[in-house]
Design a protein around this motif. Sequence first.
Motif, PDB file in Angstrom:
ATOM      1  N   PRO A   6       0.812  -1.217   0.000  1.00  0.00           N
ATOM      2  CA  PRO A   6       0.000   0.000   0.000  1.00  0.00           C
ATOM      3  C   PRO A   6       0.846   1.267   0.000  1.00  0.00           C
ATOM      4  CG  PRO A   6      -0.882  -1.540   1.572  1.00  0.00           C
ATOM      5  CD  PRO A   6       0.446  -2.093   1.107  1.00  0.00           C
ATOM      6  N   ASP A   7       1.980   1.210   0.697  1.00  0.00           N
ATOM      7  CA  ASP A   7       2.832   2.390   0.758  1.00  0.00           C
ATOM      8  C   ASP A   7       3.459   2.682  -0.590  1.00  0.00           C
ATOM      9  OD1 ASP A   7       2.158   2.546   3.398  1.00  0.00           O
ATOM     10  OD2 ASP A   7       3.961   1.564   4.097  1.00  0.00           O
ATOM     11  N   VAL A  12       2.594  10.967  -2.050  1.00  0.00           N
ATOM     12  CA  VAL A  12       3.598  11.559  -1.160  1.00  0.00           C
ATOM     13  C   VAL A  12       2.911  12.094   0.096  1.00  0.00           C
ATOM     14  CG1 VAL A  12       5.275  13.437  -0.927  1.00  0.00           C
ATOM     15  CG2 VAL A  12       5.190  12.091  -3.022  1.00  0.00           C
ATOM     16  N   GLU A  13       1.765  12.732  -0.075  1.00  0.00           N
ATOM     17  CA  GLU A  13       1.022  13.270   1.074  1.00  0.00           C
ATOM     18  C   GLU A  13       0.640  12.160   2.046  1.00  0.00           C
ATOM     19  OE1 GLU A  13      -3.129  15.612   2.094  1.00  0.00           O
ATOM     20  OE2 GLU A  13      -2.462  15.473   0.018  1.00  0.00           O
ATOM     21  N   GLU A  14       0.168  11.024   1.533  1.00  0.00           N
ATOM     22  CA  GLU A  14      -0.205   9.899   2.403  1.00  0.00           C
ATOM     23  C   GLU A  14       1.014   9.323   3.117  1.00  0.00           C
ATOM     24  OE1 GLU A  14      -4.063   7.998   0.168  1.00  0.00           O
ATOM     25  OE2 GLU A  14      -2.098   7.727  -0.762  1.00  0.00           O
ATOM     26  N   ARG A  15       2.132   9.206   2.419  1.00  0.00           N
ATOM     27  CA  ARG A  15       3.352   8.671   3.049  1.00  0.00           C
ATOM     28  C   ARG A  15       3.923   9.624   4.092  1.00  0.00           C
ATOM     29  NH1 ARG A  15       4.582   6.845  -2.332  1.00  0.00           N
ATOM     30  NH2 ARG A  15       5.912   8.666  -2.609  1.00  0.00           N
ATOM     31  N   ILE A  21       4.677   5.151  17.199  1.00  0.00           N
ATOM     32  CA  ILE A  21       3.788   4.399  18.086  1.00  0.00           C
ATOM     33  C   ILE A  21       4.644   3.494  18.974  1.00  0.00           C
ATOM     34  CG2 ILE A  21       1.780   4.466  16.557  1.00  0.00           C
ATOM     35  CD1 ILE A  21       2.509   1.610  15.647  1.00  0.00           C
ATOM     36  N   ALA A  22       4.011   2.904  19.955  1.00  0.00           N
ATOM     37  CA  ALA A  22       4.657   1.931  20.846  1.00  0.00           C
ATOM     38  C   ALA A  22       5.943   2.490  21.457  1.00  0.00           C
ATOM     39  CB  ALA A  22       4.928   0.619  20.115  1.00  0.00           C
ATOM     40  N   ARG A  23       5.813   3.686  22.021  1.00  0.00           N
ATOM     41  CA  ARG A  23       6.959   4.349  22.672  1.00  0.00           C
ATOM     42  C   ARG A  23       8.157   4.477  21.732  1.00  0.00           C
ATOM     43  NH1 ARG A  23       5.215   0.726  26.999  1.00  0.00           N
ATOM     44  NH2 ARG A  23       6.712  -0.663  26.084  1.00  0.00           N
ATOM     45  N   GLY A  24       7.868   4.767  20.462  1.00  0.00           N
ATOM     46  CA  GLY A  24       8.924   4.982  19.482  1.00  0.00           C
ATOM     47  C   GLY A  24       9.466   3.727  18.824  1.00  0.00           C
ATOM     48  N   GLU A  25       8.846   2.587  19.089  1.00  0.00           N
ATOM     49  CA  GLU A  25       9.330   1.336  18.504  1.00  0.00           C
ATOM     50  C   GLU A  25       8.704   1.045  17.144  1.00  0.00           C
ATOM     51  OE1 GLU A  25       9.274  -1.972  21.183  1.00  0.00           O
ATOM     52  OE2 GLU A  25       9.975  -0.740  22.845  1.00  0.00           O
ATOM     53  N   GLY A  26       7.726   1.840  16.733  1.00  0.00           N
ATOM     54  CA  GLY A  26       7.072   1.615  15.453  1.00  0.00           C
ATOM     55  C   GLY A  26       6.589   2.909  14.841  1.00  0.00           C
ATOM     56  N   ILE A  27       6.107   2.799  13.623  1.00  0.00           N
ATOM     57  CA  ILE A  27       5.551   3.933  12.890  1.00  0.00           C
ATOM     58  C   ILE A  27       4.158   3.546  12.402  1.00  0.00           C
ATOM     59  CG2 ILE A  27       5.791   5.401  10.846  1.00  0.00           C
ATOM     60  CD1 ILE A  27       8.813   4.975  11.039  1.00  0.00           C
ATOM     61  N   HIS A  28       3.244   4.507  12.482  1.00  0.00           N
ATOM     62  CA  HIS A  28       1.877   4.314  11.978  1.00  0.00           C
ATOM     63  C   HIS A  28       1.597   5.381  10.933  1.00  0.00           C
ATOM     64  CE1 HIS A  28      -2.404   3.536  11.817  1.00  0.00           C
ATOM     65  NE2 HIS A  28      -2.610   4.819  11.994  1.00  0.00           N
ATOM     66  N   TRP A  29       1.132   4.929   9.751  1.00  0.00           N
ATOM     67  CA  TRP A  29       0.678   5.843   8.708  1.00  0.00           C
ATOM     68  C   TRP A  29      -0.835   5.892   8.787  1.00  0.00           C
ATOM     69  CZ3 TRP A  29       4.996   2.920   8.155  1.00  0.00           C
ATOM     70  CH2 TRP A  29       6.137   3.564   7.710  1.00  0.00           C
ATOM     71  N   ASN A  30      -1.363   7.011   9.275  1.00  0.00           N
ATOM     72  CA  ASN A  30      -2.788   7.133   9.547  1.00  0.00           C
ATOM     73  C   ASN A  30      -3.639   6.930   8.299  1.00  0.00           C
ATOM     74  OD1 ASN A  30      -4.946   7.666  11.378  1.00  0.00           O
ATOM     75  ND2 ASN A  30      -5.144   9.692  10.438  1.00  0.00           N
ATOM     76  N   ASP A  33      -3.459   3.333   7.095  1.00  0.00           N
ATOM     77  CA  ASP A  33      -3.781   2.301   8.077  1.00  0.00           C
ATOM     78  C   ASP A  33      -2.707   1.212   8.065  1.00  0.00           C
ATOM     79  OD1 ASP A  33      -5.170   1.094  10.119  1.00  0.00           O
ATOM     80  OD2 ASP A  33      -6.444  -0.063   8.760  1.00  0.00           O
ATOM     81  N   GLU A  34      -1.458   1.656   8.133  1.00  0.00           N
ATOM     82  CA  GLU A  34      -0.306   0.762   8.058  1.00  0.00           C
ATOM     83  C   GLU A  34       0.593   1.001   9.260  1.00  0.00           C
ATOM     84  OE1 GLU A  34       2.122  -2.137   6.185  1.00  0.00           O
ATOM     85  OE2 GLU A  34       0.158  -1.461   5.561  1.00  0.00           O
ATOM     86  N   ASP A  35       1.105  -0.071   9.849  1.00  0.00           N
ATOM     87  CA  ASP A  35       2.045   0.000  10.958  1.00  0.00           C
ATOM     88  C   ASP A  35       3.258  -0.864  10.627  1.00  0.00           C
ATOM     89  OD1 ASP A  35       0.234   1.414  12.725  1.00  0.00           O
ATOM     90  OD2 ASP A  35      -0.821  -0.482  12.941  1.00  0.00           O
ATOM     91  N   ILE A  36       4.434  -0.427  11.080  1.00  0.00           N
ATOM     92  CA  ILE A  36       5.636  -1.248  10.959  1.00  0.00           C
ATOM     93  C   ILE A  36       6.557  -0.901  12.109  1.00  0.00           C
ATOM     94  CG2 ILE A  36       6.861   0.364   9.454  1.00  0.00           C
ATOM     95  CD1 ILE A  36       8.016  -2.194   8.040  1.00  0.00           C
ATOM     96  N   SER A  37       7.258  -1.912  12.589  1.00  0.00           N
ATOM     97  CA  SER A  37       8.229  -1.644  13.648  1.00  0.00           C
ATOM     98  C   SER A  37       9.477  -1.032  13.027  1.00  0.00           C
ATOM     99  CB  SER A  37       8.589  -2.932  14.395  1.00  0.00           C
ATOM    100  OG  SER A  37       9.396  -3.768  13.578  1.00  0.00           O
ATOM    101  N   ILE A  38      10.176  -0.216  13.812  1.00  0.00           N
ATOM    102  CA  ILE A  38      11.424   0.383  13.343  1.00  0.00           C
ATOM    103  C   ILE A  38      12.410  -0.722  12.976  1.00  0.00           C
ATOM    104  CG2 ILE A  38      13.373   1.856  13.992  1.00  0.00           C
ATOM    105  CD1 ILE A  38      10.743   3.414  13.672  1.00  0.00           C
ATOM    106  N   LYS A  39      12.462  -1.778  13.787  1.00  0.00           N
ATOM    107  CA  LYS A  39      13.371  -2.897  13.517  1.00  0.00           C
ATOM    108  C   LYS A  39      13.099  -3.495  12.141  1.00  0.00           C
ATOM    109  CE  LYS A  39      14.549  -7.525  15.073  1.00  0.00           C
ATOM    110  NZ  LYS A  39      14.237  -8.603  16.021  1.00  0.00           N
ATOM    111  N   ASN A  40      11.831  -3.796  11.840  1.00  0.00           N
ATOM    112  CA  ASN A  40      11.510  -4.385  10.540  1.00  0.00           C
ATOM    113  C   ASN A  40      11.771  -3.417   9.395  1.00  0.00           C
ATOM    114  OD1 ASN A  40      10.866  -6.815  11.647  1.00  0.00           O
ATOM    115  ND2 ASN A  40       8.661  -6.529  11.555  1.00  0.00           N
TER     116      ASN A  40
END
Length: 65
Positions: A6-7, A12-15, A21-30, A33-40
């Motif tokens: 989806p990303d 560009v505006e959506e990205r 999120i999760a105390r800085g351990e992940g990112i959420h694209w509102n 509706d996508e989430d990913i951990s920083i590690k991944n």
Amino acid sequence: MAWSPPDECASVEERNNWRFIARGEGIHWNRLDEDISIKNLIIGQPSGESQKSLQGWLNAKSAKV
């Protein structure tokens, strides 16, 4: 953004509309509706999104236009 289909299809505006999120351990694209951990993100872990789910997202996005 190839790790998340989806990303890859997002504007560009959506990205650019994201937050930590999760105390800085992940990112959420509102708007995506996508989430990913920083590690991944760093290791390039691809999304487990199914083709059916991706097609549903694309259909919903095109319906909004």
